[in-house]
Design a protein around this motif. Sequence first.
Motif, mmCIF file in Angstrom:
data_model
loop_
_atom_site.group_PDB
_atom_site.id
_atom_site.type_symbol
_atom_site.label_atom_id
_atom_site.label_comp_id
_atom_site.label_asym_id
_atom_site.label_seq_id
_atom_site.Cartn_x
_atom_site.Cartn_y
_atom_site.Cartn_z
ATOM 1 N N ASN A 159 -4.756 -2.601 -7.384
ATOM 2 C CA ASN A 159 -3.849 -3.502 -8.093
ATOM 3 C C ASN A 159 -3.247 -4.437 -7.052
ATOM 4 O O ASN A 159 -2.412 -4.029 -6.243
ATOM 5 C CB ASN A 159 -2.764 -2.715 -8.828
ATOM 6 C CG ASN A 159 -2.087 -3.543 -9.904
ATOM 7 O OD1 ASN A 159 -2.575 -4.604 -10.283
ATOM 8 N ND2 ASN A 159 -0.964 -3.052 -10.409
ATOM 9 N N THR A 160 -3.671 -5.679 -7.042
ATOM 10 C CA THR A 160 -3.422 -6.580 -5.931
ATOM 11 C C THR A 160 -2.098 -7.327 -6.049
ATOM 12 O O THR A 160 -1.460 -7.359 -7.108
ATOM 13 C CB THR A 160 -4.563 -7.610 -5.829
ATOM 14 O OG1 THR A 160 -4.599 -8.370 -7.047
ATOM 15 C CG2 THR A 160 -5.903 -6.928 -5.610
ATOM 16 N N CYS A 161 -1.714 -7.964 -4.944
ATOM 17 C CA CYS A 161 -0.482 -8.754 -4.866
ATOM 18 C C CYS A 161 -0.817 -10.104 -4.247
ATOM 19 O O CYS A 161 -1.731 -10.204 -3.424
ATOM 20 C CB CYS A 161 0.545 -8.014 -4.007
ATOM 21 S SG CYS A 161 2.112 -8.906 -3.780
ATOM 22 N N THR A 162 -0.060 -11.127 -4.626
ATOM 23 C CA THR A 162 -0.311 -12.467 -4.090
ATOM 24 C C THR A 162 0.964 -13.190 -3.719
ATOM 25 O O THR A 162 0.964 -14.416 -3.555
ATOM 26 C CB THR A 162 -1.111 -13.307 -5.111
ATOM 27 O OG1 THR A 162 -1.646 -14.461 -4.468
ATOM 28 C CG2 THR A 162 -0.254 -13.716 -6.298
ATOM 29 N N VAL A 163 2.073 -12.469 -3.545
ATOM 30 C CA VAL A 163 3.367 -13.112 -3.343
ATOM 31 C C VAL A 163 3.397 -13.941 -2.062
ATOM 32 O O VAL A 163 4.101 -14.954 -1.978
ATOM 33 C CB VAL A 163 4.506 -12.064 -3.376
ATOM 34 C CG1 VAL A 163 4.450 -11.139 -2.170
ATOM 35 C CG2 VAL A 163 5.867 -12.746 -3.482
ATOM 36 N N THR A 164 2.631 -13.554 -1.043
ATOM 37 C CA THR A 164 2.526 -14.321 0.203
ATOM 38 C C THR A 164 1.070 -14.357 0.630
ATOM 39 O O THR A 164 0.232 -13.611 0.122
ATOM 40 C CB THR A 164 3.357 -13.679 1.333
ATOM 41 O OG1 THR A 164 2.804 -12.388 1.648
ATOM 42 C CG2 THR A 164 4.829 -13.536 0.944
ATOM 43 N N CYS A 209 -2.415 -9.733 -9.567
ATOM 44 C CA CYS A 209 -1.939 -11.075 -9.223
ATOM 45 C C CYS A 209 -2.864 -11.836 -8.286
ATOM 46 O O CYS A 209 -3.057 -13.054 -8.452
ATOM 47 C CB CYS A 209 -0.547 -10.972 -8.607
ATOM 48 S SG CYS A 209 0.721 -10.418 -9.791
ATOM 49 N N TYR A 210 -3.431 -11.181 -7.275
ATOM 50 C CA TYR A 210 -4.293 -11.893 -6.333
ATOM 51 C C TYR A 210 -5.493 -12.493 -7.041
ATOM 52 O O TYR A 210 -5.822 -13.672 -6.859
ATOM 53 C CB TYR A 210 -4.737 -10.942 -5.217
ATOM 54 C CG TYR A 210 -5.848 -11.482 -4.349
ATOM 55 C CD1 TYR A 210 -5.664 -12.631 -3.588
ATOM 56 C CD2 TYR A 210 -7.079 -10.842 -4.282
ATOM 57 C CE1 TYR A 210 -6.682 -13.131 -2.784
ATOM 58 C CE2 TYR A 210 -8.105 -11.329 -3.490
ATOM 59 C CZ TYR A 210 -7.896 -12.479 -2.734
ATOM 60 O OH TYR A 210 -8.905 -12.974 -1.957
ATOM 61 N N LEU A 268 -0.551 -2.401 -4.489
ATOM 62 C CA LEU A 268 0.057 -3.322 -3.533
ATOM 63 C C LEU A 268 1.163 -4.089 -4.244
ATOM 64 O O LEU A 268 1.012 -4.462 -5.408
ATOM 65 C CB LEU A 268 -0.977 -4.303 -2.986
ATOM 66 C CG LEU A 268 -2.093 -3.702 -2.125
ATOM 67 C CD1 LEU A 268 -3.234 -4.692 -1.963
ATOM 68 C CD2 LEU A 268 -1.557 -3.294 -0.752
ATOM 69 N N GLY A 269 2.272 -4.321 -3.548
ATOM 70 C CA GLY A 269 3.286 -5.190 -4.132
ATOM 71 C C GLY A 269 4.482 -4.492 -4.732
ATOM 72 O O GLY A 269 4.900 -3.423 -4.280
ATOM 73 N N SER A 293 -4.666 -7.547 0.232
ATOM 74 C CA SER A 293 -5.483 -7.276 -0.960
ATOM 75 C C SER A 293 -6.961 -7.316 -0.599
ATOM 76 O O SER A 293 -7.737 -6.423 -0.980
ATOM 77 C CB SER A 293 -5.172 -8.300 -2.062
ATOM 78 O OG SER A 293 -3.834 -8.174 -2.514
ATOM 79 N N ARG A 294 -7.372 -8.336 0.138
ATOM 80 C CA ARG A 294 -8.777 -8.435 0.555
ATOM 81 C C ARG A 294 -9.174 -7.253 1.435
ATOM 82 O O ARG A 294 -10.270 -6.691 1.295
ATOM 83 C CB ARG A 294 -9.013 -9.757 1.293
ATOM 84 C CG ARG A 294 -8.955 -10.987 0.402
ATOM 85 C CD ARG A 294 -9.454 -12.223 1.138
ATOM 86 N NE ARG A 294 -8.592 -12.571 2.265
ATOM 87 C CZ ARG A 294 -7.562 -13.416 2.191
ATOM 88 N NH1 ARG A 294 -7.250 -13.978 1.042
ATOM 89 N NH2 ARG A 294 -6.848 -13.705 3.262
ATOM 90 N N GLN A 295 -8.275 -6.860 2.336
ATOM 91 C CA GLN A 295 -8.573 -5.737 3.233
ATOM 92 C C GLN A 295 -8.805 -4.449 2.465
ATOM 93 O O GLN A 295 -9.722 -3.682 2.779
ATOM 94 C CB GLN A 295 -7.426 -5.555 4.238
ATOM 95 C CG GLN A 295 -7.360 -6.636 5.305
ATOM 96 C CD GLN A 295 -6.096 -6.539 6.153
ATOM 97 O OE1 GLN A 295 -5.122 -5.874 5.778
ATOM 98 N NE2 GLN A 295 -6.103 -7.201 7.300
ATOM 99 N N MET A 296 -7.974 -4.208 1.432
ATOM 100 C CA MET A 296 -8.132 -2.984 0.652
ATOM 101 C C MET A 296 -9.415 -2.998 -0.157
ATOM 102 O O MET A 296 -10.081 -1.968 -0.326
ATOM 103 C CB MET A 296 -6.931 -2.768 -0.263
ATOM 104 C CG MET A 296 -5.649 -2.397 0.456
ATOM 105 S SD MET A 296 -5.825 -0.982 1.590
ATOM 106 C CE MET A 296 -6.357 0.296 0.469
ATOM 107 N N LEU A 297 -9.801 -4.165 -0.655
ATOM 108 C CA LEU A 297 -11.061 -4.271 -1.401
ATOM 109 C C LEU A 297 -12.250 -3.972 -0.487
ATOM 110 O O LEU A 297 -13.172 -3.236 -0.866
ATOM 111 C CB LEU A 297 -11.189 -5.665 -2.015
ATOM 112 C CG LEU A 297 -10.172 -5.993 -3.123
ATOM 113 C CD1 LEU A 297 -10.201 -7.482 -3.442
ATOM 114 C CD2 LEU A 297 -10.434 -5.161 -4.371
ATOM 115 N N HIS A 298 -12.232 -4.497 0.712
ATOM 116 C CA HIS A 298 -13.319 -4.244 1.665
ATOM 117 C C HIS A 298 -13.318 -2.789 2.117
ATOM 118 O O HIS A 298 -14.389 -2.196 2.330
ATOM 119 C CB HIS A 298 -13.184 -5.179 2.860
ATOM 120 C CG HIS A 298 -13.669 -6.565 2.578
ATOM 121 N ND1 HIS A 298 -14.958 -6.976 2.829
ATOM 122 C CD2 HIS A 298 -13.036 -7.638 2.017
ATOM 123 C CE1 HIS A 298 -15.105 -8.234 2.475
ATOM 124 N NE2 HIS A 298 -13.946 -8.656 1.961
#
Length: 470
Positions: A45-50, A78-79, A9-10, A57-62
Amino acid sequence: MKKAALHNLGCKVNAYETAAMREMLEGAGYEIVPFEEGADIYIINTCTVTNIADRKSRQMLHRARKMNPDAVVVAAGCYVQAQEEGRHPADPCVDIVIGNNRKKDLPQILQEYLDRREMEKGQRSAPMSRIVDISREGKYEELHLTKPGEHTRAYIKVQDGCNQFCSYCIIPFARGRVRSRSMESVTEEVRELARSGYREVVLTGIHLSSYGIDFRKHGENGAGEKQPWESGAGAKQSCTEWESQDGTRADLLALIRAVHEVDGILRIRLGSLEPRIVTEEFVRAAAELPKLCPHFHLSLQSGCDATLRRMNRRYTTEEYYEKCMLLRKYFQNPALTTDIIVGFPGETEEEFAASMEFVDRVDFYETHIFKYSRREGTRAAAMEHQVPEAVKAERSRRMMELGKRKQTAYERSFLGREVEVLVEERIQARGREYQIGHTREYLKIALDEEENLQNCIRKIRIVDDLQIIH
């Protein structure tokens, strides 16, 4: 053999790191499989820019947990770095949390967790967290890549972290301060990619213009002196030379020159640049490097000085315009692209109109428009006069229309001109098969050729708008 699936992601930096983690897992004996049901291990690999990136990110983990309830789910990047410095797992569905600057340790962390699970007779073990205080990290995380996803173009991460602290941005808190990769490491990877057949490299980082500022300053024994773009408006516009520990110059221009010397690489592109790095010295020297493509992304964010001040962007629109003119002075018809945020807190209709007028004046090739997204943890999130969503949507529509007109005008400026196209792949379009590639300015061109030209450069003359596709 354990099956591992990865999802990115990102940004392009994240994409590079995901590809590097994939290679590390392959080297450790894992079978890499698509991100679907059946994997033993899922790495996101998460993103937290917004806030939207957080939600994705949470959706992909679930989703990973749902695809295989018995799998090991790894949240990296980052998330999770931004979540309370790793004191708690990012989500109950997560088994392993790996922050930034620890991705290089993925195989060892995975093995440690799997060993523990085996001792506990296959039961799902307590979550494992591997996160450092990123604000105190001073060493660049060495990752290496030999086979990126694209066959002709390779993105190469050369720098991490950011010292800018724009008022809307969480990234300095998730990525830490500027950390640069050694020139030797970069050129070694570029040479390996060239031997593998890659013809084009893109140098990228979280804040690429800051490359090298964490290396030792000439005549001093430490960091601390600011680069021109780290100072306020009106700062001296000269380039500052920085040296690595072996005494060689090590700034972005020196890195570009070093990559330019690698045999087999025909093109070099740059990721997003800070406008204030674009000095006469920098541009004049860059224009003397024939492999460097005349394609420059100068992040703007707003064409209104008042908005730029609230954003803490550290330049004025007139300074920005001067940089664009410098690039056009030394490069023939370069492609200038940018980012614009509409609906930033406090943006009035008059300020938006000023931003529109400035974008119209600069004549960008591409303008990437983003509606301001409130990001908790940033100064902008607490600002007064947040702009309603409906107003942001309308301003985005108007800015996009302007951007499309400017893009069309730039592309039509190439009618009748001969260009070099690096051919990348075959696609189906308009009911037939074409080979496509990009010019040095990054125009996407369709070639109606039978001969397989992949990874070759072909000179063509643009005589029709239909040769340029999107």
